[in-house]
Design a protein around this motif. Structure first.
Motif, PDB file in Angstrom:
ATOM      1  N   THR A  12     -33.985-101.461  95.339  1.00 20.78           N
ATOM      2  CA  THR A  12     -33.086-100.876  96.337  1.00 20.78           C
ATOM      3  C   THR A  12     -32.129-101.943  96.833  1.00 20.78           C
ATOM      4  O   THR A  12     -32.519-103.101  97.008  1.00 20.78           O
ATOM      5  CB  THR A  12     -33.861-100.246  97.511  1.00 20.78           C
ATOM      6  OG1 THR A  12     -32.932 -99.832  98.520  1.00 20.78           O
ATOM      7  CG2 THR A  12     -34.852-101.213  98.140  1.00 20.78           C
ATOM      8  N   ASP A  13     -30.888-101.541  97.011  1.00 22.86           N
ATOM      9  CA  ASP A  13     -29.910-102.430  97.645  1.00 22.86           C
ATOM     10  C   ASP A  13     -28.870-101.583  98.376  1.00 22.86           C
ATOM     11  O   ASP A  13     -28.875-100.351  98.282  1.00 22.86           O
ATOM     12  CB  ASP A  13     -29.272-103.399  96.627  1.00 22.86           C
ATOM     13  CG  ASP A  13     -28.611-102.674  95.472  1.00 22.86           C
ATOM     14  OD1 ASP A  13     -28.143-101.539  95.654  1.00 22.86           O
ATOM     15  OD2 ASP A  13     -28.561-103.259  94.369  1.00 22.86           O
ATOM     16  N   LYS A  14     -28.020-102.275  99.123  1.00 22.24           N
ATOM     17  CA  LYS A  14     -27.042-101.601  99.976  1.00 22.24           C
ATOM     18  C   LYS A  14     -26.121-100.690  99.159  1.00 22.24           C
ATOM     19  O   LYS A  14     -25.877 -99.535  99.525  1.00 22.24           O
ATOM     20  CB  LYS A  14     -26.209-102.690 100.675  1.00 22.24           C
ATOM     21  CG  LYS A  14     -25.164-102.196 101.637  1.00 22.24           C
ATOM     22  CD  LYS A  14     -24.515-103.424 102.304  1.00 22.24           C
ATOM     23  CE  LYS A  14     -23.711-103.148 103.501  1.00 22.24           C
ATOM     24  NZ  LYS A  14     -22.523-102.525 103.565  1.00 22.24           N
ATOM     25  N   ALA A  67     -40.445-112.904  86.949  1.00 21.75           N
ATOM     26  CA  ALA A  67     -39.583-111.965  87.694  1.00 21.75           C
ATOM     27  C   ALA A  67     -39.743-112.277  89.180  1.00 21.75           C
ATOM     28  O   ALA A  67     -40.613-111.735  89.849  1.00 21.75           O
ATOM     29  CB  ALA A  67     -40.020-110.533  87.392  1.00 21.75           C
ATOM     30  N   PRO A  68     -38.910-113.198  89.706  1.00 16.74           N
ATOM     31  CA  PRO A  68     -39.142-113.701  91.069  1.00 16.74           C
ATOM     32  C   PRO A  68     -39.045-112.602  92.140  1.00 16.74           C
ATOM     33  O   PRO A  68     -38.298-111.634  91.990  1.00 16.74           O
ATOM     34  CB  PRO A  68     -38.019-114.721  91.273  1.00 16.74           C
ATOM     35  CG  PRO A  68     -37.277-114.824  89.995  1.00 16.74           C
ATOM     36  CD  PRO A  68     -37.772-113.815  89.033  1.00 16.74           C
ATOM     37  N   LEU A  69     -39.820-112.800  93.213  1.00 13.91           N
ATOM     38  CA  LEU A  69     -39.736-111.897  94.367  1.00 13.91           C
ATOM     39  C   LEU A  69     -38.327-111.948  94.922  1.00 13.91           C
ATOM     40  O   LEU A  69     -37.697-113.007  94.960  1.00 13.91           O
ATOM     41  CB  LEU A  69     -40.730-112.335  95.447  1.00 13.91           C
ATOM     42  CG  LEU A  69     -42.211-112.155  95.094  1.00 13.91           C
ATOM     43  CD1 LEU A  69     -43.076-112.939  96.070  1.00 13.91           C
ATOM     44  CD2 LEU A  69     -42.607-110.675  95.102  1.00 13.91           C
ATOM     45  N   TYR A  70     -37.833-110.816  95.365  1.00 11.82           N
ATOM     46  CA  TYR A  70     -36.500-110.777  95.969  1.00 11.82           C
ATOM     47  C   TYR A  70     -36.553-109.938  97.240  1.00 11.82           C
ATOM     48  O   TYR A  70     -37.550-109.258  97.507  1.00 11.82           O
ATOM     49  CB  TYR A  70     -35.459-110.228  94.975  1.00 11.82           C
ATOM     50  CG  TYR A  70     -35.746-108.837  94.535  1.00 11.82           C
ATOM     51  CD1 TYR A  70     -36.569-108.589  93.443  1.00 11.82           C
ATOM     52  CD2 TYR A  70     -35.244-107.750  95.236  1.00 11.82           C
ATOM     53  CE1 TYR A  70     -36.870-107.295  93.072  1.00 11.82           C
ATOM     54  CE2 TYR A  70     -35.539-106.449  94.867  1.00 11.82           C
ATOM     55  CZ  TYR A  70     -36.358-106.235  93.778  1.00 11.82           C
ATOM     56  OH  TYR A  70     -36.676-104.956  93.422  1.00 11.82           O
ATOM     57  N   VAL A  71     -35.469-109.992  97.991  1.00 11.49           N
ATOM     58  CA  VAL A  71     -35.415-109.313  99.289  1.00 11.49           C
ATOM     59  C   VAL A  71     -34.744-107.952  99.101  1.00 11.49           C
ATOM     60  O   VAL A  71     -33.543-107.882  98.848  1.00 11.49           O
ATOM     61  CB  VAL A  71     -34.599-110.136 100.309  1.00 11.49           C
ATOM     62  CG1 VAL A  71     -34.600-109.451 101.676  1.00 11.49           C
ATOM     63  CG2 VAL A  71     -35.144-111.550 100.399  1.00 11.49           C
ATOM     64  N   MET A  93     -40.231-108.123  97.057  1.00 17.77           N
ATOM     65  CA  MET A  93     -40.616-107.245  95.947  1.00 17.77           C
ATOM     66  C   MET A  93     -40.292-107.826  94.585  1.00 17.77           C
ATOM     67  O   MET A  93     -39.348-108.592  94.442  1.00 17.77           O
ATOM     68  CB  MET A  93     -39.840-105.920  96.026  1.00 17.77           C
ATOM     69  CG  MET A  93     -40.272-105.024  97.141  1.00 17.77           C
ATOM     70  SD  MET A  93     -39.358-103.455  97.080  1.00 17.77           S
ATOM     71  CE  MET A  93     -40.141-102.636  98.473  1.00 17.77           C
ATOM     72  N   THR A  94     -41.070-107.393  93.606  1.00 16.09           N
ATOM     73  CA  THR A  94     -40.673-107.519  92.218  1.00 16.09           C
ATOM     74  C   THR A  94     -41.400-106.400  91.462  1.00 16.09           C
ATOM     75  O   THR A  94     -42.042-105.556  92.096  1.00 16.09           O
ATOM     76  CB  THR A  94     -40.938-108.916  91.638  1.00 16.09           C
ATOM     77  OG1 THR A  94     -40.324-108.996  90.347  1.00 16.09           O
ATOM     78  CG2 THR A  94     -42.419-109.224  91.506  1.00 16.09           C
TER      79      THR A  94
END
Ligand code: SIN
Ligand code: MN
Length: 207
Positions: free
Chosen positions: A62-64, A34-38, A52-53
């Motif tokens: 969380t996202d826009k 589960a790769p880290l993402y922004v 985060m992951t």
């Protein structure tokens, strides 16, 4: 150092070096799956400085577009999150004082410049279970206050292997990471800090 707010428990050196290394291996396996993402802030889409992951049946994202929430799958791969490593389950059962297993483990990765603003963990349906956090890698300056943003805060340094519990009257305490102290730990080859936050998400009665 001033006393910690009631319900905040700091367990310095909870994990010895060997246990930290073993847990780091577990987290490497989580990140490989589960790769880290922004993560991005709701509405503004402003990117957070941490990567985060998650592991566990639910992950905090969380996202826009959709804001803060828990979901069962990784936002980029669409796959279920990998399971919470057994070592983290043991920590939870040792310190949480709560009979049910954690449902989410948020993995935060901080580079030397990363920080996290003061916030509450309040996207869970039940606040009876505490939040249990484990630190690996470089030290950080952690700051915790009370349930209102204007409450006075206390700063403490979290080190690799420390466990911190936010429970009871501090379950909804504002908290955040003001800074990372680079080169204070040799655990991560390329430096930085990992924080693992275990939480119960759904209410005990299933509602
Ligand atoms: C968090 O509040 O999600 C992270 C806290 C920490 O990094 O210690
Ligand atoms: Mn938090």
């Amino acid at each position: 150092m001033p006393a910690l707010p009631e319900g905040v428990r700091h367990l310095p050196g909870y994990l010895d070096r060997a246990a930290q290394e073993a847990l780091l291996e577990d987290i490497r396996a989580v990140v490989a799956d589960a790769p880290l993402y922004v993560p991005a802030m709701p509405r503004t889409g402003k990117e957070m400085s941490v990567r985060m992951t998650n592991c566990g049946p639910l992950g905090w994202v969380t996202d826009k577009e959709s804001g803060y929430r828990y979901q069962a799958t990784h936002p980029a791969t669409g796959r279920p999150w990998p399971p919470i490593p057994e070592a983290l389950m043991r920590i939870w059962h040792d310190v949480a004082g709560y009979p049910l297993a954690p449902e989410a483990c948020l993995v935060n990765f901080y580079t030397a410049e990363a920080k996290m603003g003061q916030h509450q963990d309040r996207d869970e349906a039940d606040f009876a279970a505490p939040v249990v956090s484990v630190s690996l890698g470089d030290d950080c300056l952690f700051r915790v206050g009370g349930p209102r943003r204007q409450d006075k805060t206390v700063s403490l340094r979290l080190q690799s292997g420390d466990v911190l519990v936010l429970g009871g009257t501090s379950r909804l305490a504002f908290h955040g990471v003001d800074r990372i102290y680079p080169d204070t730990s040799t655990l991560l080859k390329n430096g930085g800090r990992i924080n693992l936050t275990l939480r119960r998400v759904t209410a005990r009665n299933g509602i």
